[in-house]
Design a protein around this motif. Structure first.
Motif, short mmCIF file in Angstrom:
data_model
loop_
_atom_site.label_atom_id
_atom_site.label_comp_id
_atom_site.label_asym_id
_atom_site.label_seq_id
_atom_site.Cartn_x
_atom_site.Cartn_y
_atom_site.Cartn_z
N GLU A 1 -8.38 0.00 -8.12
CA GLU A 1 -7.14 0.76 -7.98
C GLU A 1 -6.52 0.91 -9.36
O GLU A 1 -6.47 -0.05 -10.14
CB GLU A 1 -6.17 0.09 -7.01
N TYR A 2 -6.04 2.11 -9.65
CA TYR A 2 -5.51 2.44 -10.97
C TYR A 2 -4.04 2.80 -10.85
O TYR A 2 -3.64 3.60 -9.98
CB TYR A 2 -6.30 3.60 -11.58
N PRO B 1 0.83 -1.22 0.00
CA PRO B 1 0.00 0.00 0.00
C PRO B 1 0.86 1.26 0.00
O PRO B 1 1.79 1.40 0.80
CB PRO B 1 -0.79 -0.14 1.30
N THR C 1 -13.32 5.08 -5.45
CA THR C 1 -14.57 4.62 -4.83
C THR C 1 -15.72 5.25 -5.59
O THR C 1 -15.71 6.46 -5.86
CB THR C 1 -14.63 5.02 -3.35
N HIS D 1 -6.61 8.67 -3.14
CA HIS D 1 -7.98 8.15 -3.11
C HIS D 1 -8.92 9.20 -3.71
O HIS D 1 -8.80 10.38 -3.37
CB HIS D 1 -8.39 7.84 -1.66
N GLN E 1 -6.64 -2.48 -11.35
CA GLN E 1 -6.65 -3.68 -10.51
C GLN E 1 -7.95 -3.70 -9.71
O GLN E 1 -8.15 -2.91 -8.78
CB GLN E 1 -5.46 -3.69 -9.56
N GLY F 1 -0.36 4.38 -7.20
CA GLY F 1 -1.75 3.97 -7.39
C GLY F 1 -2.74 4.97 -6.85
O GLY F 1 -2.46 5.73 -5.91
N THR F 2 -3.93 4.99 -7.47
CA THR F 2 -5.06 5.79 -7.00
C THR F 2 -6.26 4.86 -6.83
O THR F 2 -6.63 4.14 -7.77
CB THR F 2 -5.44 6.90 -8.00
N THR F 3 -6.83 4.87 -5.63
CA THR F 3 -8.01 4.05 -5.36
C THR F 3 -9.26 4.87 -5.68
O THR F 3 -9.40 6.00 -5.20
CB THR F 3 -8.05 3.60 -3.90
#
Lengths: 114, 112
Positions: B88-89, A39, B109, B10, B38, B105-107
């Protein structure tokens, strides 16, 4: 369709154990890669192989080794697992050494070291 | 050495709204740029890639990205987000070898 498979989705091991993560691809790709995903850190390259019995270190090879005895199979070895190796491990393959070729990923192995 | 920055950790977006994910790269020569997605419990799937030609690239699932050399950016966009786009990108850059360097990564929502 290209398929990359990894031997386990989830794995729990104890500190000091020798751990083998297996990856198999079915499209005769020359290149194979092992990454770990944590993470906030994205994917970091551990090792890659561009041919049978050939390997090169990635960005974080310490504590890992690899084996590629057959073109379709690439193994990641943790000689003596430690808790800081708890992570998601992703295998990928690509068909040539060209940088613009897509890498195809397996589903990942989530390893927990206790 | 090349590197990638994804400034947003995020993002929350409403279903049907537009989405833009930012990506900045550092590389001395012409970059090869990728966006991967992902989904939970899955491996990474390629959305689109750029290595030459038209700077606006179309990908799968209705995504597009625009390469802007002057800004060292390769932002990903989708006009109308679906709940299945929650994932996630990852942005990645390739160089003159066969390795890729990934952003953190960027999540995304998606709220109903």
């Amino acid at each position: 369709d290209v398929k990359v498979t990894q031997s386990s989705r989830y794995l729990v091991k104890r500190t000091g154990e020798k751990v083998f993560l297996e990856c198999v691809q079915d499209m005769d790709h020359e290149n194979m890669f092992w990454y770990r995903q944590d993470p906030g850190l994205g994917l970091r390259l551990i090792y890659f192989s561009y041919d049978v019995k050939m390997k090169e270190k990635g960005d974080i090879p310490e504590g890992y080794s690899v084996s590629r005895e057959k073109k379709e199979r690439f193994s990641l070895i943790l000689e003596s697992a430690s808790t800081n190796q708890t992570s998601m491990y992703l295998c990928a393959s690509s068909p040539s050494q060209a940088p613009y070729n897509e890498q195809f990923f397996g589903p990942g192995t989530r390893l927990t070291v206790l | 050495a090349q590197s990638v920055t994804q400034p947003d950790i995020h993002i929350t977006v409403s279903e049907g709204a537009s989405l833009e994910l930012r990506c900045n790269y550092s590389y001395g020569a012409t970059p090869y740029l990728f966006w991967y997605v992902q989904s939970p419990g899955q491996g990474l799937q390629l959305l689109l890639k750029y290595f030459s030609g038209d700077t606006l690239v179309q990908g799968i699932k209705g995504f597009e990205a625009e390469f802007k050399r002057s800004q060292s950016s390769f932002n990903l966009r989708k006009p109308s987000v679906h709940w299945s786009d929650a994932a996630e990108y990852f942005c990645a850059v390739g160089s003159n070898d066969y390795k890729l360097s990934f952003g953190a990564g960027t999540t995304v929502t998606v709220r109903a």
